[in-house]
Motif scaffolding. Structure first.
Motif, PDB file in Angstrom:
ATOM      1  N   ARG A 134       0.796  -0.789  -0.297  1.00  0.00           N
ATOM      2  CA  ARG A 134       0.303   0.086  -0.075  1.00  0.00           C
ATOM      3  C   ARG A 134       0.390   1.351  -0.342  1.00  0.00           C
ATOM      4  O   ARG A 134       0.571   2.239  -1.066  1.00  0.00           O
ATOM      5  N   LEU A 135       1.773   2.136   0.258  1.00  0.00           N
ATOM      6  CA  LEU A 135       2.841   2.287   0.415  1.00  0.00           C
ATOM      7  C   LEU A 135       3.872   2.791   0.430  1.00  0.00           C
ATOM      8  O   LEU A 135       3.685   3.922  -0.590  1.00  0.00           O
ATOM      9  N   GLN A 136       3.777   1.267  -0.996  1.00  0.00           N
ATOM     10  CA  GLN A 136       4.675   1.524  -2.085  1.00  0.00           C
ATOM     11  C   GLN A 136       3.541   2.313  -3.240  1.00  0.00           C
ATOM     12  O   GLN A 136       3.835   3.307  -3.943  1.00  0.00           O
ATOM     13  N   ARG A 137       2.453   1.499  -3.424  1.00  0.00           N
ATOM     14  CA  ARG A 137       1.339   2.506  -4.720  1.00  0.00           C
ATOM     15  C   ARG A 137       0.941   3.680  -3.808  1.00  0.00           C
ATOM     16  O   ARG A 137       1.482   4.384  -4.838  1.00  0.00           O
ATOM     17  N   GLU A 138       1.109   4.041  -2.759  1.00  0.00           N
ATOM     18  CA  GLU A 138       0.760   5.373  -2.482  1.00  0.00           C
ATOM     19  C   GLU A 138       2.154   6.573  -3.157  1.00  0.00           C
ATOM     20  O   GLU A 138       2.062   7.453  -3.869  1.00  0.00           O
ATOM     21  N   ALA A 139       3.198   5.922  -2.957  1.00  0.00           N
ATOM     22  CA  ALA A 139       4.713   6.433  -2.678  1.00  0.00           C
ATOM     23  C   ALA A 139       4.482   7.115  -4.176  1.00  0.00           C
ATOM     24  O   ALA A 139       4.898   7.944  -5.259  1.00  0.00           O
ATOM     25  N   SER A 140       4.145   5.600  -5.497  1.00  0.00           N
ATOM     26  CA  SER A 140       3.836   5.774  -6.651  1.00  0.00           C
ATOM     27  C   SER A 140       3.269   6.758  -7.039  1.00  0.00           C
ATOM     28  O   SER A 140       3.914   6.876  -7.849  1.00  0.00           O
ATOM     29  N   GLU A 141       2.194   6.917  -6.455  1.00  0.00           N
ATOM     30  CA  GLU A 141       1.226   8.147  -7.291  1.00  0.00           C
ATOM     31  C   GLU A 141       1.923   8.884  -6.878  1.00  0.00           C
ATOM     32  O   GLU A 141       1.384   9.779  -7.337  1.00  0.00           O
ATOM     33  N   GLU A 142       2.295   9.369  -5.535  1.00  0.00           N
ATOM     34  CA  GLU A 142       2.467  10.430  -4.815  1.00  0.00           C
ATOM     35  C   GLU A 142       3.294  11.549  -6.206  1.00  0.00           C
ATOM     36  O   GLU A 142       3.698  12.174  -6.425  1.00  0.00           O
ATOM     37  N   LEU A 143       4.596  10.008  -6.491  1.00  0.00           N
ATOM     38  CA  LEU A 143       5.891  10.253  -6.870  1.00  0.00           C
ATOM     39  C   LEU A 143       4.881  10.288  -8.609  1.00  0.00           C
ATOM     40  O   LEU A 143       5.677  11.534  -8.827  1.00  0.00           O
ATOM     41  N   LYS A 144       4.276  10.268  -8.939  1.00  0.00           N
ATOM     42  CA  LYS A 144       3.719  10.261 -10.379  1.00  0.00           C
ATOM     43  C   LYS A 144       2.776  12.150 -10.274  1.00  0.00           C
ATOM     44  O   LYS A 144       3.311  12.659 -11.388  1.00  0.00           O
ATOM     45  N   GLN A 145       2.141  12.406  -9.359  1.00  0.00           N
ATOM     46  CA  GLN A 145       1.637  13.417  -9.017  1.00  0.00           C
ATOM     47  C   GLN A 145       2.699  14.312  -9.014  1.00  0.00           C
ATOM     48  O   GLN A 145       2.967  15.611  -9.373  1.00  0.00           O
ATOM     49  N   THR A 146       3.910  14.485  -8.110  1.00  0.00           N
ATOM     50  CA  THR A 146       4.948  14.861  -8.345  1.00  0.00           C
ATOM     51  C   THR A 146       5.555  15.561  -9.460  1.00  0.00           C
ATOM     52  O   THR A 146       5.870  16.762 -10.100  1.00  0.00           O
ATOM     53  N   ARG A 147       5.833  14.378 -10.545  1.00  0.00           N
ATOM     54  CA  ARG A 147       6.013  14.439 -11.965  1.00  0.00           C
ATOM     55  C   ARG A 147       5.283  15.363 -12.621  1.00  0.00           C
ATOM     56  O   ARG A 147       5.800  16.544 -13.228  1.00  0.00           O
ATOM     57  N   GLN A 148       3.637  14.931 -12.679  1.00  0.00           N
ATOM     58  CA  GLN A 148       3.026  15.767 -13.112  1.00  0.00           C
ATOM     59  C   GLN A 148       3.032  17.062 -12.677  1.00  0.00           C
ATOM     60  O   GLN A 148       2.752  18.299 -13.679  1.00  0.00           O
ATOM     61  N   ASP A 149       2.917  17.629 -11.251  1.00  0.00           N
ATOM     62  CA  ASP A 149       3.299  19.168 -10.973  1.00  0.00           C
ATOM     63  C   ASP A 149       4.348  19.826 -11.669  1.00  0.00           C
ATOM     64  O   ASP A 149       4.252  20.718 -12.098  1.00  0.00           O
ATOM     65  N   ALA A 150       5.323  18.812 -11.318  1.00  0.00           N
ATOM     66  CA  ALA A 150       6.899  19.480 -12.024  1.00  0.00           C
ATOM     67  C   ALA A 150       6.696  19.952 -13.724  1.00  0.00           C
ATOM     68  O   ALA A 150       7.104  20.817 -14.134  1.00  0.00           O
ATOM     69  N   GLN A 151       6.046  18.638 -14.076  1.00  0.00           N
ATOM     70  CA  GLN A 151       5.347  19.591 -15.475  1.00  0.00           C
ATOM     71  C   GLN A 151       4.686  20.134 -16.081  1.00  0.00           C
ATOM     72  O   GLN A 151       5.269  21.331 -16.827  1.00  0.00           O
ATOM     73  N   LYS A 152       3.835  20.069 -14.769  1.00  0.00           N
ATOM     74  CA  LYS A 152       2.453  21.734 -14.762  1.00  0.00           C
ATOM     75  C   LYS A 152       4.200  22.784 -15.020  1.00  0.00           C
ATOM     76  O   LYS A 152       3.503  23.975 -15.691  1.00  0.00           O
ATOM     77  N   ILE A 153       4.226  22.857 -13.735  1.00  0.00           N
ATOM     78  CA  ILE A 153       4.948  23.860 -13.286  1.00  0.00           C
ATOM     79  C   ILE A 153       6.817  24.282 -14.024  1.00  0.00           C
ATOM     80  O   ILE A 153       6.351  25.536 -14.919  1.00  0.00           O
ATOM     81  N   ILE A 154       6.260  23.747 -14.803  1.00  0.00           N
ATOM     82  CA  ILE A 154       7.389  23.872 -16.545  1.00  0.00           C
ATOM     83  C   ILE A 154       6.654  24.050 -17.293  1.00  0.00           C
ATOM     84  O   ILE A 154       7.621  25.554 -17.871  1.00  0.00           O
ATOM     85  N   GLU A 155       6.276  23.779 -18.037  1.00  0.00           N
ATOM     86  CA  GLU A 155       5.141  24.551 -18.521  1.00  0.00           C
ATOM     87  C   GLU A 155       4.870  26.039 -18.051  1.00  0.00           C
ATOM     88  O   GLU A 155       4.893  26.972 -19.624  1.00  0.00           O
ATOM     89  N   ASP A 156       4.265  25.623 -17.351  1.00  0.00           N
ATOM     90  CA  ASP A 156       3.525  27.589 -16.985  1.00  0.00           C
ATOM     91  C   ASP A 156       4.958  27.948 -16.379  1.00  0.00           C
ATOM     92  O   ASP A 156       4.574  29.464 -17.429  1.00  0.00           O
ATOM     93  N   ALA A 157       5.848  28.011 -16.296  1.00  0.00           N
ATOM     94  CA  ALA A 157       7.510  28.761 -17.017  1.00  0.00           C
ATOM     95  C   ALA A 157       7.896  29.135 -18.202  1.00  0.00           C
ATOM     96  O   ALA A 157       7.661  29.975 -18.932  1.00  0.00           O
ATOM     97  N   ARG A 158       7.287  28.014 -19.194  1.00  0.00           N
ATOM     98  CA  ARG A 158       8.032  28.593 -20.787  1.00  0.00           C
ATOM     99  C   ARG A 158       6.865  29.381 -21.492  1.00  0.00           C
ATOM    100  O   ARG A 158       6.701  29.918 -21.357  1.00  0.00           O
ATOM    101  N   GLN A 159       5.281  28.713 -21.145  1.00  0.00           N
ATOM    102  CA  GLN A 159       3.921  29.901 -21.171  1.00  0.00           C
ATOM    103  C   GLN A 159       4.385  31.159 -20.356  1.00  0.00           C
ATOM    104  O   GLN A 159       4.602  32.242 -21.293  1.00  0.00           O
ATOM    105  N   THR A 160       4.948  31.549 -19.181  1.00  0.00           N
ATOM    106  CA  THR A 160       5.394  32.551 -18.806  1.00  0.00           C
ATOM    107  C   THR A 160       6.347  33.431 -19.354  1.00  0.00           C
ATOM    108  O   THR A 160       6.442  34.174 -19.497  1.00  0.00           O
TER     109      THR A 160
END
Length: 173
Positions: free
Chosen positions: A69-95
Motif C-alpha cells: 500500500r505504501l509503495q502504491r501511495e509513494a508511486s502515486e505521489e511520485l507520479k503526481q509530483t512529476r505531473q506537478d513539476a511538468q505543469k510548473i515547467i510548462e507554466d514557466a515556458r508559457q510565462t
C-alpha cells in the motif's frame, strides 16, 4: 477346582494373562499421568507455538500488505509530483513566452515612439529652418530693395550686391 483348571489353561497356552492385565492397568495409569502432566503441557506449548507462528504469519502478511500500500501511495505521489513539476515547467515556458512577447512589443512601441518623436523633432527643425530662411530672404529682399532704391543698378551691380549681402549674412552666422 475352578482355579486349578484356569491356571492350567493359562499355563498351557503360555501367556500370562494376569501379568498382561496388570501391565495394561499400569499402562493406562501411565497414559493418564502422561496425559495430565506431559501431554497437556506439550500440547499447550505446541498450541502456543502454533499461535505464535500464526500471529507472525498474520503480522508478516499485514506488513507486506502495508508495504505494498505504501509503495502504491509513494508511486502515486511520485507520479503526481512529476505531473506537478511538468505543469510548473510548462507554466514557466508559457510565462517566459508571454514575457518575451511583452518585451518585444514594448521595445517595438518604444522604437515607434522614438521614431515618431525624432520625426516630429525633424519636422519642427525643418519648419524652423524654413522660417529662418524665409525671414532671411525677406530681410535680404528688404535690404536689396533699399539698396536698389538708393541707386539704380545695372544687372552686374545687382549680382554683385546680392553676393555681397549673402557673404555678409554668412559671416554673421
Amino acid at each position: 477346582m475352578y482355579g486349578l483348571t484356569d491356571n492350567l489353561i493359562v499355563q498351557a497356552s503360555g501367556f500370562p494373562f494376569g501379568d498382561a492385565i496388570i501391565q495394561l492397568f499400569f499402562f493406562i495409569i501411565l497414559l493418564a499421568l502422561l496425559r495430565k502432566f506431559a501431554w497437556g503441557p506439550l500440547m499447550n506449548m505446541m498450541k502456543e507455538r502454533e499461535d505464535y507462528i500464526s500471529g507472525e504469519i498474520e503480522t508478516a502478511e499485514k506488513s507486506r500488505e502495508e508495504a505494498a500500500r505504501l509503495q502504491r501511495e509513494a508511486s502515486e505521489e511520485l507520479k503526481q509530483t512529476r505531473q506537478d513539476a511538468q505543469k510548473i515547467i510548462e507554466d514557466a515556458r508559457q510565462t517566459a513566452t508571454k514575457q518575451e512577447k511583452d518585451i518585444i512589443a514594448s521595445a517595438r512601441n518604444e522604437s515607434d515612439r522614438m521614431k515618431e518623436s525624432a520625426r516630429q523633432e525633424i519636422e519642427q527643425e525643418k519648419e524652423k529652418a524654413v522660417q529662418q530662411l524665409k525671414d532671411q530672404v525677406a530681410s535680404m529682399s528688404v535690404m536689396i530693395a533699399s539698396k536698389v532704391i538708393e541707386k539704380e543698378l545695372s544687372e552686374e551691380d545687382q549680382k554683385q550686391l546680392i553676393e555681397q549681402y549673402v557673404n555678409e549674412q554668412g559671416e554673421e552666422r
